[in-house]
Design a protein around this motif. Structure first.
Motif, mmCIF file in Angstrom:
data_model
loop_
_atom_site.group_PDB
_atom_site.id
_atom_site.type_symbol
_atom_site.label_atom_id
_atom_site.label_comp_id
_atom_site.label_asym_id
_atom_site.label_seq_id
_atom_site.Cartn_x
_atom_site.Cartn_y
_atom_site.Cartn_z
ATOM 1 N N ASN A 116 1.983 10.268 9.199
ATOM 2 C CA ASN A 116 1.090 9.549 8.289
ATOM 3 C C ASN A 116 1.627 9.667 6.854
ATOM 4 O O ASN A 116 1.885 10.770 6.360
ATOM 5 N N HIS A 117 1.760 8.523 6.195
ATOM 6 C CA HIS A 117 2.334 8.478 4.846
ATOM 7 C C HIS A 117 1.527 9.316 3.838
ATOM 8 O O HIS A 117 2.094 10.011 2.989
ATOM 9 N N LEU A 118 0.213 9.252 3.938
ATOM 10 C CA LEU A 118 -0.634 9.986 2.983
ATOM 11 C C LEU A 118 -0.509 11.493 3.199
ATOM 12 O O LEU A 118 -0.502 12.275 2.243
ATOM 13 N N GLY A 120 2.157 12.838 4.234
ATOM 14 C CA GLY A 120 3.445 13.130 3.603
ATOM 15 C C GLY A 120 3.241 13.433 2.133
ATOM 16 O O GLY A 120 3.719 14.448 1.618
ATOM 17 N N HIS A 121 2.479 12.577 1.426
ATOM 18 C CA HIS A 121 2.229 12.832 -0.003
ATOM 19 C C HIS A 121 1.587 14.214 -0.190
ATOM 20 O O HIS A 121 1.925 14.941 -1.120
ATOM 21 N N ILE A 122 0.646 14.577 0.653
ATOM 22 C CA ILE A 122 -0.012 15.887 0.520
ATOM 23 C C ILE A 122 1.014 17.022 0.615
ATOM 24 O O ILE A 122 1.046 17.918 -0.226
ATOM 25 N N SER A 149 -2.419 6.486 -5.179
ATOM 26 C CA SER A 149 -1.173 5.733 -5.060
ATOM 27 C C SER A 149 -1.460 4.264 -5.310
ATOM 28 O O SER A 149 -2.530 3.895 -5.796
ATOM 29 N N GLY A 150 -0.488 3.414 -4.977
ATOM 30 C CA GLY A 150 -0.678 1.989 -5.176
ATOM 31 C C GLY A 150 -1.679 1.407 -4.183
ATOM 32 O O GLY A 150 -2.315 0.388 -4.442
ATOM 33 N N GLY A 151 -1.853 2.051 -3.053
ATOM 34 C CA GLY A 151 -2.742 1.520 -2.013
ATOM 35 C C GLY A 151 -3.958 2.394 -1.744
ATOM 36 O O GLY A 151 -4.874 1.977 -1.030
ATOM 37 N N HIS A 152 -3.977 3.630 -2.261
ATOM 38 C CA HIS A 152 -5.062 4.549 -1.918
ATOM 39 C C HIS A 152 -5.578 5.341 -3.108
ATOM 40 O O HIS A 152 -4.812 5.698 -3.989
ATOM 41 N N VAL A 175 -6.359 3.149 -7.718
ATOM 42 C CA VAL A 175 -6.115 3.337 -9.151
ATOM 43 C C VAL A 175 -4.709 2.853 -9.535
ATOM 44 O O VAL A 175 -4.516 2.229 -10.587
ATOM 45 N N GLY A 176 -3.720 3.048 -8.654
ATOM 46 C CA GLY A 176 -2.358 2.565 -8.947
ATOM 47 C C GLY A 176 -2.337 1.046 -9.059
ATOM 48 O O GLY A 176 -1.629 0.466 -9.897
ATOM 49 N N GLU A 177 -3.134 0.421 -8.210
ATOM 50 C CA GLU A 177 -3.236 -1.044 -8.226
ATOM 51 C C GLU A 177 -3.830 -1.498 -9.571
ATOM 52 O O GLU A 177 -3.397 -2.493 -10.147
ATOM 53 N N ALA A 178 -4.834 -0.770 -10.073
ATOM 54 C CA ALA A 178 -5.438 -1.108 -11.365
ATOM 55 C C ALA A 178 -4.408 -0.960 -12.487
ATOM 56 O O ALA A 178 -4.303 -1.819 -13.361
ATOM 57 N N TYR A 179 -3.590 0.109 -12.441
ATOM 58 C CA TYR A 179 -2.503 0.267 -13.426
ATOM 59 C C TYR A 179 -1.564 -0.939 -13.352
ATOM 60 O O TYR A 179 -1.160 -1.494 -14.377
ATOM 61 N N ASP A 180 -1.213 -1.324 -12.129
ATOM 62 C CA ASP A 180 -0.255 -2.430 -11.959
ATOM 63 C C ASP A 180 -0.847 -3.736 -12.485
ATOM 64 O O ASP A 180 -0.155 -4.540 -13.100
ATOM 65 N N VAL A 196 2.553 1.782 -18.441
ATOM 66 C CA VAL A 196 1.224 1.964 -19.058
ATOM 67 C C VAL A 196 1.084 3.423 -19.511
ATOM 68 O O VAL A 196 0.572 3.702 -20.602
ATOM 69 N N ASP A 197 1.564 4.345 -18.689
ATOM 70 C CA ASP A 197 1.544 5.771 -19.014
ATOM 71 C C ASP A 197 2.275 6.011 -20.343
ATOM 72 O O ASP A 197 1.752 6.683 -21.255
ATOM 73 N N LYS A 198 3.468 5.434 -20.490
ATOM 74 C CA LYS A 198 4.256 5.620 -21.731
ATOM 75 C C LYS A 198 3.561 4.999 -22.930
ATOM 76 O O LYS A 198 3.459 5.604 -23.995
ATOM 77 N N VAL A 290 -1.747 14.154 -5.591
ATOM 78 C CA VAL A 290 -0.490 13.654 -5.006
ATOM 79 C C VAL A 290 -0.474 12.129 -4.952
ATOM 80 O O VAL A 290 -1.510 11.485 -5.128
ATOM 81 N N GLY A 291 0.695 11.567 -4.675
ATOM 82 C CA GLY A 291 0.863 10.110 -4.603
ATOM 83 C C GLY A 291 1.502 9.616 -5.889
ATOM 84 O O GLY A 291 1.593 10.359 -6.887
ATOM 85 N N GLY A 292 1.928 8.357 -5.909
ATOM 86 C CA GLY A 292 2.656 7.795 -7.050
ATOM 87 C C GLY A 292 1.979 8.033 -8.392
ATOM 88 O O GLY A 292 2.643 8.364 -9.381
ATOM 89 N N SER A 294 0.223 10.444 -9.296
ATOM 90 C CA SER A 294 0.247 11.861 -9.716
ATOM 91 C C SER A 294 1.422 12.140 -10.646
ATOM 92 O O SER A 294 1.548 13.239 -11.178
ATOM 93 N N ALA A 295 2.289 11.139 -10.864
ATOM 94 C CA ALA A 295 3.346 11.281 -11.885
ATOM 95 C C ALA A 295 2.744 11.171 -13.283
ATOM 96 O O ALA A 295 3.397 11.509 -14.272
ATOM 97 N N ASN A 296 1.526 10.690 -13.375
ATOM 98 C CA ASN A 296 0.897 10.460 -14.678
ATOM 99 C C ASN A 296 0.641 11.784 -15.411
ATOM 100 O O ASN A 296 -0.070 12.660 -14.924
ATOM 101 N N ARG A 297 1.247 11.879 -16.606
ATOM 102 C CA ARG A 297 1.186 13.148 -17.353
ATOM 103 C C ARG A 297 -0.232 13.538 -17.704
ATOM 104 O O ARG A 297 -0.636 14.689 -17.592
HETATM 105 O O1 KG4 Z 1 2.854 6.524 -3.729
HETATM 106 P P1 KG4 Z 1 3.511 5.346 -4.320
HETATM 107 O O2 KG4 Z 1 4.932 5.493 -4.818
HETATM 108 O O3 KG4 Z 1 3.475 4.148 -3.339
HETATM 109 C C1 KG4 Z 1 2.367 3.916 -2.512
HETATM 110 O O4 KG4 Z 1 2.278 4.611 -1.469
HETATM 111 O O5 KG4 Z 1 1.521 3.093 -2.932
HETATM 112 O O6 KG4 Z 1 2.568 4.860 -5.554
HETATM 113 C C2 KG4 Z 1 2.918 3.763 -6.338
HETATM 114 C C3 KG4 Z 1 1.884 3.585 -7.448
HETATM 115 C C4 KG4 Z 1 2.078 2.287 -8.228
HETATM 116 O O7 KG4 Z 1 0.822 1.643 -8.331
HETATM 117 C C5 KG4 Z 1 2.567 2.762 -9.586
HETATM 118 O O8 KG4 Z 1 2.224 1.894 -10.658
HETATM 119 C C6 KG4 Z 1 1.856 4.101 -9.700
HETATM 120 O O9 KG4 Z 1 1.979 4.657 -8.409
HETATM 121 N N1 KG4 Z 1 2.481 5.000 -10.689
HETATM 122 C C7 KG4 Z 1 1.831 5.484 -11.789
HETATM 123 C C8 KG4 Z 1 2.777 6.265 -12.507
HETATM 124 N N2 KG4 Z 1 3.960 6.231 -11.814
HETATM 125 C C9 KG4 Z 1 3.753 5.458 -10.702
HETATM 126 N N3 KG4 Z 1 0.567 5.324 -12.224
HETATM 127 C C10 KG4 Z 1 0.207 5.930 -13.376
HETATM 128 N N4 KG4 Z 1 1.058 6.669 -14.131
HETATM 129 C C11 KG4 Z 1 2.332 6.875 -13.734
HETATM 130 N N5 KG4 Z 1 3.164 7.618 -14.474
#
Ligand code: KG4
Ligand code: ZN
Length: 363
Positions: A116-118, A120-122, A149-152, A175-180, A196-198, A290-292, A294-297
């Protein structure tokens, strides 16, 4: 044992070889990790196009997996288990990895773990940032993970290895989708999170007042679609005298930075406050994000600062926040270790199926 991981759930073709002893608490070493990103391919469409992702995975999968084995100085003979992401994700993308892993498992007579991908993130929180250096980070239970992440967007209780219960999740956009989407409105390109983070660091988080959806609700669900729409309406009133061309108009750098800062403040406020409330209610020992996203500072720091003393706070190294295959190999390894009936994994290459939607509750 040595595990070959394969990941193709979205727009990264990834493969990795990891090594650990057959014990849930054993240190784990990443021997190789390759990620081939399709970002430039999808950028022109402003988001991931599933069938194009599938075609690109088809082109990339063999070179990426071969290179991961080569970098680890291994052949299939040295590999004990193959772990492949079989969900959740985009079906045309998942299909490529699953098909490939199935063929290899059959050809080289290896057990195959559908991962399961999620999850994996954990498990990404347990990986060392350098290759070839063992990591002894373990998760103490019960643990609460914020998966973003982008989907969860989900709060998940992890009671033990490979055992999960969802506590709350988004009712609409992730929330990742909202950032995008906010990035798209501002003309900042795809993916939107990192930019957006930068920009948010340069702006004033108090410049605009955006809603904190479901902050007051007693449950642990989230909603980000209203926040996204609030940004859209605000932008419609802001497009004079501008230099940056976005989907909704043209804006000055100051407006772009302030919108990013105010949007991010609202999103992070909700994520942090709901997570902290859940931590108190469930009396967990560990909290992870965790998830994409979670790179957000700001999210990493704000959550760390808001947690009650004594909680073990786990965040993945920045290198492992995005999609990768080391985390998939590790999640697969824990399932292998936990499962008494190992025979099951020798039959997987006949039974494995894609699960575009695969809640962690169903593991
Ligand atoms: O986990 P991931 O790489 O792919 C999925 O499984 O969806 O997550 C990608 C998401 C994208 O929506 C991307 O814009 C978001 O993570 N993302 C961030 C940051 N880096 C990537 N969102 C906010 N701040 C960041 N620094
Ligand atoms: Zn992901």
């Amino acid at each position: 044992m040595k595990i070959l991981g394969i990941e193709t759930s979205c727009d990264e073709t990834a493969s990795s070889v990891i090594e650990l002893a057959e014990d849930h608490n054993a240190p784990v070493t990443v021997l190789s990790s390759l990620v081939s990103s399709q970002v430039t391919l999808h950028q022109q469409y402003g988001g991931v196009v599933p069938h194009l992702a599938g075609l690109a995975h088809q082109q990339n999968i063999d070179p990426v997996v071969s290179k991961a084995l080569e970098d680890a100085h291994f052949s299939y003979d040295d590999i004990d288990i193959i772990a492949v992401t079989s969900g959740p994700g985009l079906a045309p993308a998942l299909r490529v990895g699953v098909q490939y892993a199935k063929e290899k498992a059959k050809e080289f007579k290896k057990p195959l773990v559908a991962t399961n991908h999620l999850e994996g993130h954990i498990y990404s929180v347990c990986l060392h940032k350098e290759l070839n250096i063992p990591s002894d980070i373990t998760i103490s239970f019960p643990a609460l993970f914020l998966v973003v992440s982008g989907g969860h967007t989900e709060l998940v209780m992890m009671k033990d290895h490979c055992q999960y219960e969802s506590v709350g999740q988004t009712l609409d956009d992730a929330v990742g989708e909202a950032y995008d989407k906010v990035a798209k409105m501002l003309g900042l390109g795809y993916p939107g999170g990192p930019v957006v983070d930068k920009r948010a660091l340069l702006g004033n988080p108090l410049a605009y007042e955006f809603p904190r959806p479901l902050l007051a609700s007693k449950d642990y669900n989230f909603s980000f679609s209203g926040l996204k729409t609030a940004v859209l309406y605000k932008l419609r009133g802001q497009n004079q005298g501008a230099i940056r061309k976005g989907q909704e108009g043209e804006y000055t750098d100051e407006v772009v930075n302030d919108i990013c800062a105010s949007f991010q403040q609202a999103a992070v406020d909700v994520l942090v406050r709901k997570t902290v409330r859940a931590v108190k209610q469930y009396e967990v020992k560990t909290v992870g994000v965790v998830g994409g996203v979670s790179a957000n500072r700001m999210l990493r720091e704000s959550l760390g600062n808001a947690l009650p003393a004594g909680i073990h706070y786990l965040i993945p190294q920045l290198k492992w926040t995005g999609d990768n295959a080391a985390m998939i190999a590790l999640a697969g390894a824990h399932h292998w270790i936990k499962e008494k009936n190992k025979q099951k994994f020798w039959e997987t290459h006949q039974t494995i199926d894609l699960r575009s939607s695969w809640p962690l509750n169903d593991l």
